[in-house]
Design an enzyme around this catalytic site. Structure first.
Site, short mmCIF file in Angstrom:
data_model
loop_
_atom_site.label_atom_id
_atom_site.label_comp_id
_atom_site.label_asym_id
_atom_site.label_seq_id
_atom_site.Cartn_x
_atom_site.Cartn_y
_atom_site.Cartn_z
N LYS A 212 -0.82 -7.85 -4.45
CA LYS A 212 -1.85 -6.80 -4.42
C LYS A 212 -1.16 -5.46 -4.23
CE LYS A 212 -5.29 -5.06 -1.23
NZ LYS A 212 -5.85 -5.32 0.10
N HIS B 155 0.84 -1.20 0.00
CA HIS B 155 0.00 0.00 0.00
C HIS B 155 0.87 1.24 0.00
CE1 HIS B 155 -2.68 -3.09 1.63
NE2 HIS B 155 -3.68 -2.33 1.19
N SER C 247 -14.76 1.66 2.95
CA SER C 247 -13.72 1.39 3.94
C SER C 247 -12.36 1.89 3.47
CB SER C 247 -13.65 -0.11 4.24
OG SER C 247 -13.29 -0.83 3.08
#
Length: 133
Positions: free
Chosen positions: A58, A31, A113
């Protein structure tokens, strides 16, 4: 299980192995809540995750421009992954990522979220319209 790439550091291969031994698939996440790294860095992260044994890398990044969203989508086309650009500018990546190779997206059933998360009804309608089959 989802393991954060940078937090795991050198423990990542052992964590992945432990999960696999327990019969659990591993998503390895990276992230960046402030920027979108260049495509080469994004691809490098995905490759490192795969080399550590992750089943699916991811990436979630924050675009500062439309070009950043394109940078993420170009990296997505390189390897099977989950990717998304965050915030309002990146919302389009959540809707069209599959066309570039993203294995999944995240939607909200009522309350977001994460920044730029799109409602489930909208995501379903768009994905149904874009089906590549």
């Amino acid at each position: 299980i989802d393991i954060e790439f940078f937090t795991a550091g050198t423990d990542l291969p052992a964590l992945v192995q432990d999960a696999h031994t327990a019969g659990v698939k591993v998503v390895c996440s990276s992230h960046d809540f402030h920027k979108t790294p260049p495509k080469a860095e994004l691809v490098s992260r995905m490759v490192a995750m795969q080399q550590a044994g992750a089943d699916l890398p991811k990436l979630a990044v924050m675009p500062q421009s439309r070009a950043d969203v394109l940078e993420l989508l170009a990296a997505t086309a390189e390897t099977p992954v989950i990717t998304m650009s965050m915030g309002p500018l990146g919302a389009v990546s959540r809707l069209c990522g599959e066309a570039f190779g993203s294995a999944m997206t995240f939607a909200n059933p009522g309350t977001a979220s994460a920044p730029g998360q799109v409602g489930l009804d909208v995501v379903n309608a768009v994905l149904d319209s874009l089906r590549l089959s």
